[in-house]
Design an enzyme around this catalytic site. Structure first.
Site, PDB file in Angstrom:
ATOM      1  N   ASP A  46     -61.765  -9.299  66.731  1.00 39.19           N
ATOM      2  CA  ASP A  46     -62.071  -9.152  68.100  1.00 39.19           C
ATOM      3  C   ASP A  46     -62.743 -10.360  68.931  1.00 39.19           C
ATOM      4  OD1 ASP A  46     -63.492  -6.566  70.243  1.00 39.19           O
ATOM      5  OD2 ASP A  46     -62.283  -8.367  70.801  1.00 39.19           O
ATOM      6  N   GLY A  47     -61.979 -11.224  69.912  1.00 39.30           N
ATOM      7  CA  GLY A  47     -62.700 -12.307  70.371  1.00 39.30           C
ATOM      8  C   GLY A  47     -61.937 -13.448  70.041  1.00 39.30           C
ATOM      9  N   PHE A 103     -67.947 -10.848  76.719  1.00 42.10           N
ATOM     10  CA  PHE A 103     -67.249 -11.281  77.925  1.00 42.10           C
ATOM     11  C   PHE A 103     -65.662 -11.596  77.223  1.00 42.10           C
ATOM     12  CE2 PHE A 103     -70.427 -11.762  81.132  1.00 42.10           C
ATOM     13  CZ  PHE A 103     -71.354 -12.008  80.246  1.00 42.10           C
ATOM     14  N   GLY A 104     -64.719 -11.665  77.855  1.00 47.57           N
ATOM     15  CA  GLY A 104     -63.295 -11.902  77.540  1.00 47.57           C
ATOM     16  C   GLY A 104     -63.302 -13.240  77.720  1.00 47.57           C
ATOM     17  N   ASP A 117     -63.965  -1.518  76.039  1.00 46.91           N
ATOM     18  CA  ASP A 117     -65.372  -2.324  75.674  1.00 46.91           C
ATOM     19  C   ASP A 117     -66.282  -1.524  76.449  1.00 46.91           C
ATOM     20  OD1 ASP A 117     -63.209  -5.057  75.582  1.00 46.91           O
ATOM     21  OD2 ASP A 117     -64.497  -4.125  73.807  1.00 46.91           O
TER      22      ASP A 117
HETATM   23  C1  DX5 Z   1     -65.520  -9.277  73.985  1.00 50.15           C
HETATM   24  C2  DX5 Z   1     -65.107  -7.910  73.785  1.00 50.15           C
HETATM   25  C3  DX5 Z   1     -63.414  -8.140  73.649  1.00 50.15           C
HETATM   26  C4  DX5 Z   1     -62.669  -8.773  74.455  1.00 50.15           C
HETATM   27  C5  DX5 Z   1     -61.701  -9.732  73.867  1.00 50.15           C
HETATM   28  O1  DX5 Z   1     -67.208  -8.585  73.862  1.00 50.15           O
HETATM   29  O2  DX5 Z   1     -65.534  -7.026  72.896  1.00 50.15           O
HETATM   30  O3  DX5 Z   1     -62.718  -6.916  73.308  1.00 50.15           O
HETATM   31  O4  DX5 Z   1     -62.165  -8.099  75.545  1.00 50.15           O
HETATM   32  O5  DX5 Z   1     -61.179 -10.640  75.042  1.00 50.15           O
HETATM   33  P1  DX5 Z   1     -60.431 -11.800  74.613  1.00 50.15           P
HETATM   34  O6  DX5 Z   1     -59.098 -11.535  73.788  1.00 50.15           O
HETATM   35  O7  DX5 Z   1     -59.930 -12.495  75.717  1.00 50.15           O
HETATM   36  O8  DX5 Z   1     -61.562 -12.714  73.908  1.00 50.15           O
END
Ligand code: DX5
Length: 216
Positions: free
Chosen positions: A173-174, A141-142, A33
């Site tokens: 993703d997310g 953010f994750g 990312d």
């Molecule tokens: C967030 C990123 C994602 C993130 C996913 O903007 O693009 O790739 O790392 O994380 P999770 O799986 O924790 O939602």
């Protein structure tokens, strides 16, 4: 064929080689990312991490560019070792030119859209890219919860691809974990990016097995 993509955003960077090594045989791709603090309210990493990842795995690498000026940097991520370079439709001034530059640099282009952007925004590019990334959270953010409204966007893009007879994967993703990956698969997703569900778990192998089971 459904695939699991490990997002390294949440892994322990003091032990990057061990973290990658721990999941390398279990996942289908890795995602890096790239955040610039402008397109998204967070800062992450650039070319050095892509180069490092290239030495740590033979699996396909995605550079997910959450940056305000992807047209200027995209090809350089392919040169740094990314197999796929994904640009946001909301940020690029000239996506088709940038797709060509990514290919000329040996990479494969992808287009991404954030929540709030209609599916139709990427319809003109479906012939030019090798994948479509539908963000299921606001990028940056994750550890966020999946926004279920984005599954309708996945369905609309799936239907448009079918209408065009174009076979490229839709990635989500997310907030991806088994209970959210299953409905995303039903909506047409084929690639599932997961960060916190994998790297915040106590047992990476078990977490990935549960994810893989949910998308079969
Ligand atoms: C967030 C990123 C994602 C993130 C996913 O903007 O693009 O790739 O790392 O994380 P999770 O799986 O924790 O939602």
């Amino acid at each position: 064929m459904a695939g699991i993509v490990a997002s390294i955003l949440d892994c322990d960077f003091t032990r990057l080689a061990e973290e990658v090594g721990a999941v390398d045989a279990l996942v289908d791709r890795f995602q890096i990312d790239v955040m610039d603090g402008h397109f998204v309210p967070n800062l992450s990493f650039g070319f050095p991490i892509v180069r490092a990842m290239r030495t740590l795995t033979k699996k396909p690498l995605e550079a997910d560019l959450m940056i305000a000026n992807p047209d200027r940097y995209a090809a350089k991520y392919a040169e740094a070792g990314a197999d796929y370079v994904i640009i946001h439709v909301e940020a690029s001034q000239n996506p088709k030119q940038t797709f060509r530059e990514i290919r000329d640099a040996g990479g494969r282009p992808g287009i991404s859209l954030s929540p709030g952007t209609p599916a139709a925004a990427v319809f003109d590019y479906l012939d030019e890219v090798d994948m479509v990334l539908v963000m299921t959270v606001h990028p940056g953010f994750g550890g966020q919860g999946l926004m279920s409204g984005q599954l309708a966007v996945v369905e609309q893009i799936r239907d448009k691809l079918a209408e065009a007879g174009r076979e490229i994967p839709i990635e989500v993703d997310g907030g991806i974990k088994p209970e959210t990956a299953r409905p995303a698969a039903a909506a047409g997703a084929r690639l599932f990016v997961s960060g916190s569900f994998i790297f915040r778990s106590k047992d990476y192998e078990r977490a990935i097995a549960a994810l893989r089971e949910s998308i079969q």
